[in-house]
Design an enzyme around this catalytic site. Structure first.
Site, PDB file in Angstrom:
ATOM      1  NE  ARG A 193      -4.004  -1.924  -0.067  1.00 12.48           N
ATOM      2  CZ  ARG A 193      -3.959  -3.095  -0.699  1.00 12.48           C
ATOM      3  NH1 ARG A 193      -2.866  -3.452  -1.346  1.00 12.48           N
ATOM      4  NH2 ARG A 193      -4.995  -3.904  -0.697  1.00 12.48           N
ATOM      5  CG  MET A 194       4.496   1.576   1.471  1.00 14.69           C
ATOM      6  SD  MET A 194       4.051   2.950   2.572  1.00 14.69           S
ATOM      7  CE  MET A 194       5.517   3.974   2.392  1.00 14.69           C
TER       8      MET A 194
END
Length: 215
Positions: A193-194
């Site tokens: 989720r970066m």
């Protein structure tokens, strides 16, 4: 009824978006991404985009429309000016466009102002449409309540007879909008989720400011 979706997860790992690969003008990056999406077997309709507007009831509403052209100036689509969407945009021309190409793990979010396209440009596009689409623009009072499907079919039959063996003109209530962007955000899915988020913001001197946003 409850349906728990908390375990629905996907890891995004296909690409990255780094500042070193971002041109000064976001339209150039849009063009690169769009051409890739348009040529990809993983994307069905690359030009399908969501447009969000503020309705006359004060609520936002989003729906899918088709991008028909983009230029250095903005993004063009066509609609019925008397529709719920058309009236909302005429009343408040601050809109948001978004593209989501899940197969490429990419999203583009465009905030801007929408204005009616020049009549001659709407005429030119209308002339390029198939006759069936031209008749549909006449037969459908878009967003209005109808009694049945038969009413729509009867309207279409009526206009088929009216314009039989003649050129079908553009209805004055139908035409294009051009959305001139004030910000364009490019989102590239990344692991954990970066995600990569790069936002271009239009400055007073009409240059673009590039910034990275936290995912």
């Amino acid at each position: 009824m409850a349906h728990d979706l908390s375990n629905h997860r996907k890891s995004y790992e296909k690409q990255e978006l780094l500042e070193i690969n971002c041109p000064e003008n976001p339209i150039e990056l849009f063009r690169n991404w769009f051409l890739t999406a348009d040529n990809s077997e993983m994307v069905d309709e690359a030009n399908a985009m969501t447009i969000s507007s503020i309705g006359q009831d004060g609520f936002p509403k989003s729906r899918i429309v088709l991008l028909k052209k983009y230029t250095w100036e903005g993004f063009i689509f066509y609609t019925n000016y008397n529709s719920e969407k058309g009236k909302a945009i005429i009343n408040n021309n601050h809109v948001c466009l978004s593209f989501f190409w899940s197969g490429l793990e990419q999203q583009i979010i465009i905030k801007g102002t929408a204005n009616k396209l020049a009549s001659n440009l709407s005429d030119g596009y209308f002339e390029s449409r198939p006759d069936g689409s031209k008749l549909g623009a006449w037969a459908s009072n878009q967003s209005e309540v109808v009694t049945s499907r038969k009413e729509l079919d009867n309207n279409l039959t009526s206009y088929e007879a009216k314009f039989k063996n003649q050129e079908i003109p553009r209805p004055k209530h139908w035409g294009g909008f051009i959305v001139k962007p004030i910000s364009i955000e490019f989102w590239q899915g990344r692991p954990n989720r970066m995600h990569d988020r790069i936002r271009y913001s239009l400055q007073k001197d009409f240059s673009w400011k590039l910034e990275r946003l936290a995912p």
